[in-house]
Design an enzyme around this catalytic site. Structure first.
Site, PDB file in Angstrom:
ATOM      1  N   GLY A  15       3.489  -5.649 -10.105  1.00 49.08           N
ATOM      2  CA  GLY A  15       2.518  -4.590  -9.921  1.00 49.08           C
ATOM      3  C   GLY A  15       2.967  -3.252 -10.481  1.00 49.08           C
ATOM      4  O   GLY A  15       3.722  -3.186 -11.456  1.00 49.08           O
ATOM      5  N   HIS A  16       2.505  -2.195  -9.828  1.00 50.71           N
ATOM      6  CA  HIS A  16       2.683  -0.831 -10.333  1.00 50.71           C
ATOM      7  C   HIS A  16       4.143  -0.391 -10.302  1.00 50.71           C
ATOM      8  O   HIS A  16       4.641   0.214 -11.241  1.00 50.71           O
ATOM      9  CB  HIS A  16       1.823   0.116  -9.494  1.00 50.71           C
ATOM     10  CG  HIS A  16       1.771   1.520 -10.000  1.00 50.71           C
ATOM     11  ND1 HIS A  16       1.256   1.851 -11.229  1.00 50.71           N
ATOM     12  CD2 HIS A  16       2.160   2.697  -9.424  1.00 50.71           C
ATOM     13  CE1 HIS A  16       1.328   3.163 -11.409  1.00 50.71           C
ATOM     14  NE2 HIS A  16       1.882   3.687 -10.327  1.00 50.71           N
TER      15      HIS A  16
END
Length: 290
Positions: free
Chosen positions: A265-266
């Protein structure tokens, strides 16, 4: 041998800038620029894994982490002002040339450094650090664009929600196949700092300033085309803030850009630290031979 990471504070233009530092100061410099709502804490695992070969430095941007957070009434929080502080910080500690690792807010700061003096930047690692409109995921960004156009409390409400404990936790865990790899220390640490008196005002001011970064993209892309700076894009493919099209877009202006989409993810370092480190060491070993 255990790597020693130093935690220091230096005065830059009357503001205290906190930073983490490790490695031989005579080695090639690698400067790590964090995103929001994080700080140099996000690099706590990466720094020791690079410091055997590089002089690794990770400052907290003003208003983040343990750096100064002057109130918005006394300091104009723009991305240019954040860049001024980072530029002054590098000058103060004597780093003239460096490779940059940029993530999230670290990207527009890094791009401004490069536009001010392209000779300063030896290489770039972008980890979910955007430079193209293709990278924006509309579902996340629409509330910010709306607020930037009309800075009312009604428009601010979803942005405040993004900085709640659950909102920050989502940023760390969303898109991560095995969320047990992500320490709760991450979102608890960030939430504690963003909950300080005055911090939400700082965050909202920077949200309102974000369109200035998009306006800069044509110049950033021209910088890429003109310099052909070595660039590694290592990206969490499941990021719903800056999507993978933002990573692929680098090749439009940098045909030799190395693009790797990992299953994360981020905040990719929390779940894919070994993979990111391996890619960085290989890339930097070629871009910055020791």
């Amino acid at each position: 041998m255990m790597t020693v990471v130093h935690h220091r504070t230096v005065d830059v233009g009357g503001q205290a800038v906190f930073y983490r530092e490790a490695g031989d100061a005579t080695a090639p410099a690698v400067v790590l620029l964090h995103g929001a709502p994080a700080s140099s804490f996000m690099f706590r695992g990466l720094i020791p894994l690079l410091a055997d070969r590089y002089h690794v430095v990770a400052p907290d941007l003003l208003g983040f982490g343990y750096s100064a957070m002057p109130p918005v009434e006394r300091f104009d929080y723009t991305f240019g002002a954040l860049t001024d502080a980072v530029e002054g910080f590098l000058d103060t500690i004597g780093i003239r040339r460096c490779a940059l690792y940029v993530q999230d807010y670290g990207a527009p700061v890094g791009w401004r450094l490069a536009l001010r003096d392209a000779t300063r930047i030896t290489a770039v690692v972008s980890q979910n650090g955007n430079a193209y409109t293709e990278g924006f995921v509309d579902s996340f960004w629409k509330p910010l664009w709306d607020y930037a156009e009309d800075m009312t409390e009604e428009k601010a409400a979803p942005l405040r929600g993004a900085l709640s404990l659950e909102g920050i936790r989502w940023q760390y865990t969303h898109g991560v196949p095995d969320t047990s790899l992500v320490s709760p220390d991450t979102w608890m640490h960030d939430h504690m700092l963003v909950s300080r008196p005055g911090s939400m005002d700082v965050q909202l001011k920077l949200f309102s300033e974000y369109p200035t970064n998009v306006a800069l993209y044509p110049q950033v892309q021209e910088y890429f085309r003109t310099t052909q700076v070595p660039l590694l894009a290592v990206w969490g493919r499941n990021d719903e803030i800056f999507g993978p099209d933002g990573a692929r877009a680098f090749r439009r202006d940098l045909p030799d850009a190395e693009v790797h989409l990992l299953d994360g993810g981020h905040f990719l370092l929390e779940s894919e630290l070994p993979a990111v480190t391996a890619l960085m060491r290989d890339f930097l070993g070629r871009a910055l031979p020791v």
